[in-house]
Design an enzyme around this catalytic site. Structure first.
Site, PDB file in Angstrom:
ATOM      1  N   SER A 109     -53.576 -33.872  30.421  1.00 38.59           N
ATOM      2  CA  SER A 109     -53.158 -35.103  31.099  1.00 38.59           C
ATOM      3  C   SER A 109     -53.017 -36.278  30.139  1.00 38.59           C
ATOM      4  O   SER A 109     -52.432 -37.290  30.502  1.00 38.59           O
ATOM      5  CB  SER A 109     -54.135 -35.455  32.212  1.00 38.59           C
ATOM      6  OG  SER A 109     -55.398 -35.735  31.661  1.00 38.59           O
ATOM      7  N   LYS A 110     -53.538 -36.170  28.925  1.00 37.73           N
ATOM      8  CA  LYS A 110     -53.435 -37.270  27.970  1.00 37.73           C
ATOM      9  C   LYS A 110     -52.602 -36.863  26.755  1.00 37.73           C
ATOM     10  O   LYS A 110     -52.778 -37.352  25.648  1.00 37.73           O
ATOM     11  CB  LYS A 110     -54.837 -37.676  27.488  1.00 37.73           C
ATOM     12  CG  LYS A 110     -55.843 -37.856  28.601  1.00 37.73           C
ATOM     13  CD  LYS A 110     -55.869 -39.247  29.149  1.00 37.73           C
ATOM     14  CE  LYS A 110     -56.723 -39.353  30.403  1.00 37.73           C
ATOM     15  NZ  LYS A 110     -58.153 -39.366  30.111  1.00 37.73           N
ATOM     16  N   ASN A 111     -51.707 -35.930  26.961  1.00 37.79           N
ATOM     17  CA  ASN A 111     -50.923 -35.359  25.871  1.00 37.79           C
ATOM     18  C   ASN A 111     -49.532 -35.981  25.856  1.00 37.79           C
ATOM     19  O   ASN A 111     -48.742 -35.768  26.775  1.00 37.79           O
ATOM     20  CB  ASN A 111     -50.858 -33.841  26.107  1.00 37.79           C
ATOM     21  CG  ASN A 111     -49.966 -33.118  25.129  1.00 37.79           C
ATOM     22  OD1 ASN A 111     -49.008 -33.667  24.608  1.00 37.79           O
ATOM     23  ND2 ASN A 111     -50.279 -31.858  24.874  1.00 37.79           N
TER      24      ASN A 111
ATOM     25  N   ARG B   4     -55.720 -35.738  24.695  1.00 36.28           N
ATOM     26  CA  ARG B   4     -55.226 -36.655  23.684  1.00 36.28           C
ATOM     27  C   ARG B   4     -55.825 -38.046  23.776  1.00 36.28           C
ATOM     28  O   ARG B   4     -55.862 -38.661  24.791  1.00 36.28           O
ATOM     29  CB  ARG B   4     -53.711 -36.742  23.871  1.00 36.28           C
ATOM     30  CG  ARG B   4     -53.024 -37.744  23.032  1.00 36.28           C
ATOM     31  CD  ARG B   4     -51.553 -37.469  22.981  1.00 36.28           C
ATOM     32  NE  ARG B   4     -51.254 -36.288  22.209  1.00 36.28           N
ATOM     33  CZ  ARG B   4     -51.028 -36.301  20.900  1.00 36.28           C
ATOM     34  NH1 ARG B   4     -51.061 -37.391  20.222  1.00 36.28           N
ATOM     35  NH2 ARG B   4     -50.766 -35.188  20.259  1.00 36.28           N
TER      36      ARG B   4
END
Lengths: 242, 376
Positions: A109-111, B4
């Protein structure tokens, strides 16, 4: 992340399908710095990827290989880019691609690469994809209501495909769940934003210098973490008032 | 390490801020009451020689990992641990080279690859397939070369600068690779830092870049990563550091009696000051948990503006020590496992705090002053 649907995670060197391909190891030079202790599965997958990438093979097995490589290093923009080339060459079903992205969304989800890829897919699907996409983003925000990537993507979808008329209600609902959700406050729902901007655009302190200095006095004692800042701010105000 | 973290160097680390600071029980001993330089040097030396397999998901960012390691050692005054020539040779091997000058303007970026993923030796005609130069890798490459004292005048900087223009978008922002990717303030920063280090601004249209940056200032004074996005510590750093590098804002703005600036300085200052939380650490956005790296991203903005003196340094110091790992390095949150990214920004944060034994920091470049100035 579920990448095992197609090949069961077997070593590529033992699969008949890959017998004709010679894996291409990386050439890190004679004295590499910060070498990584790759696990065998990673090393092998990337060696096969390099071979396919160099040969520019845009086939169904190449597509499956990119999925495997994405699972192992989801930030690898070269792999994602090659996947897009293969999808185009195969004229692949992009609704299925959106489904694939949604399945791996929670662990990625944070890529940045995943979100960019998602945008690429939605651009090609066009206005028809809007409702589904806004709903998919809501699902991600229901797990993490402040996911910066999700909000960024949401703003892009709204700007590119429309849908602002329902957005204020959605933000209100999020704020009822958590009044401190700064991402929901930030969402540019124009009525709210216009009034905030009007409050902020005056050159002089909107409260008037005496009241401002009194507030700085109070904050100096109550907000001790920033005491030196409030003292400086108060002194600057008194200079400005002269 | 699947998800990330934000980073102008496009670095991919552990879970971002969604867990609200839940620590893992990796350390049962109480935090050390001092910055343990020796432990950190050992941590970086280990990374320099071999990174654990967990970093394989960072494969595409090899050069970034190298930057954190080598610049980290320099911050700790331990650069003698590296073989400078070996490092320079290795970094230079990542540079993409055009076959001819004509190739420079047709769209590709001839900077540095980030890894060997797509780097192939030239074939019998001297052709290298698949150029994949990346802005963040190029920033890291140049930074490492400068750190080890390599003379940047000897590299093919023309290819970098001419082809850098291919990456600038009509709105002034930058794409990090020519094949297509997200565009945001991170890459404006990388471009500005590259031009600054090469001492040559022909690589970008500064005016357009400035216009894009100004559009990113949010209603609360901070900067989002793109126009309209929520104010963010990393976005704010990229904005302010870029403006400083490009020469649009002066050093130590707060001490000057300038009445106008291209950015709303009082509001920005307010926003930065509000980011120090009650636990002493810095948060990246309003109402998010404190995270080691924002002590640098926002601390550096305050340093550039001349407002670093306003923060509560004792409280920050105390918070950062709870993120110091017994294995060396720093973690994102207190009492968690360390990673090289938070280790590096932990060191830069301690440098801003003027910790004895550390080299001073050049805030707008994110590396030692010595490197920025060019002293080995």
């Amino acid at each position: 992340m579920d990448s095992r649907e197609d090949d069961g995670g077997e070593p590529l060197s033992r699969m008949a399908e890959w017998r004709d391909v010679t894996p291409l190891p990386q050439d890190d030079g004679p004295n590499p710095v910060v070498p990584i202790a790759y696990k065998e599965e990673f090393r092998e997958t990337m060696d096969y990827f390099r071979a396919i990438y160099k040969a520019d093979e845009r086939s169904p097995r190449a597509l499956r290989l990119t999925r495997r490589a994405i699972h192992l290093n989801p930030g690898n923009y070269t792999v994602w880019h090659f996947r897009r080339l293969v999808l185009e060459a195969l004229n692949a079903d992009l609704d299925e691609e959106l489904d694939f992205l949604q399945r791996i969304a929670n662990s990625n989800s944070k890529n940045y690469q995943l979100w960019h890829h998602r945008r690429w897919v939605v651009e090609r699907l066009g206005a028809n994809a809007r409702a589904k996409e806004l709903n998919l983003i809501k699902k991600i925000l229901s797990i993490d209501a402040k996911n910066y990537h999700a909000w960024s993507h949401r703003q892009w979808v709204l700007q590119a495909l429309g849908g602002w008329e329902d957005e204020l209600d959605y933000c209100q609902q999020l704020l009822e769940e958590d009044i401190f959700n700064n991402s929901a406050w930030n969402q540019p729902c124009h009525e709210f934003r216009d009034s905030v901007v009007a409050l902020r655009t005056s050159d002089t302190d909107p409260l008037g210098p005496d009241l401002s200095m009194a507030i700085c006095d109070i904050l100096e004692h109550v907000d001790s973490l920033r005491a030196s800042y409030w003292i400086w701010r108060k002194n600057k105000l008194s200079v400005a008032a002269v | 390490m699947a998800t990330r973290e934000w980073n102008p160097l496009d670095f991919d680390i552990g879970e971002e801020e969604d867990e609200e600071g839940t620590p893992s029980p990796s350390s049962i001993s109480p935090p050390l009451q001092y910055f343990d330089r020796d432990r950190h040097v050992a941590f970086l030396e280990m990374m320099y020689n071999l990174m654990p397999h967990h970093y394989q998901s960072q494969e595409i960012n090899r050069l970034t990992l190298a930057f954190f390691t080598i610049s980290g050692l320099h911050l700790l005054r331990a650069l003698d641990r590296v073989d400078k020539d070996r490092v320079a040779d290795w970094v230079l091997s990542f540079q993409a080279h055009p076959r001819s000058r004509a190739e420079l303007k047709i769209g590709q970026f001839y900077g540095f690859h980030g890894s060997r993923t797509s780097q192939f030796p030239p074939d019998e005609n001297g052709v290298s397939a698949r150029n994949a130069g990346h802005l963040a890798s190029t920033y890291c490459a140049l930074a490492i070369l400068k750190t080890v004292g390599f003379n940047l005048l000897t590299i093919d900087k023309e290819s970098i600068l001419i082809s850098l223009r291919n990456l600038q978008q009509p709105d002034g922002s930058f794409m990090p690779v020519d094949v297509g990717a997200e565009t945001d303030l991170r890459f404006v920063y990388c471009a500005a830092a590259i031009c600054f280090m090469l001492e040559d601004w022909s690589g970008m249209d500064r005016e357009k870049a400035k216009e894009y940056i100004l559009k990113c200032q949010s209603y609360d004074g901070g900067f989002g990563l793109m126009p309209g996005l929520e104010s963010h510590g990393g976005g704010t750093y990229c904005a302010v550091a870029s403006l400083r590098l490009m020469g649009y804002i002066e050093d130590d703005l707060l001490s000057k009696t300038v009445t106008s600036s291209i950015i709303n300085v009082p509001l920005l200052l307010d926003w930065c000051m509000q980011r120090q939380a009650i636990d002493g650490g810095f948060q990246g956005r309003a109402n998010k948990p404190s995270d080691t790296c924002y002590a640098f991203w926002i601390g550096a903005v305050l340093r550039i503006l001349g407002g670093y003196k306003f923060i509560d340094k004792i409280a920050l110091h105390r918070f950062l020590l709870t993120c110091q790992s017994e294995f060396g390095g720093f973690s994102k949150y207190p009492r968690d496992l360390p990673d090289i990214y938070h280790a590096y920004y932990g060191y830069t944060a301690f440098s801003l705090l003027e910790e004895p034994g550390l080299n001073p920091l050049c805030a707008e470049l994110g590396m030692t002053d010595l490197t920025a100035i060019g002293i080995i």
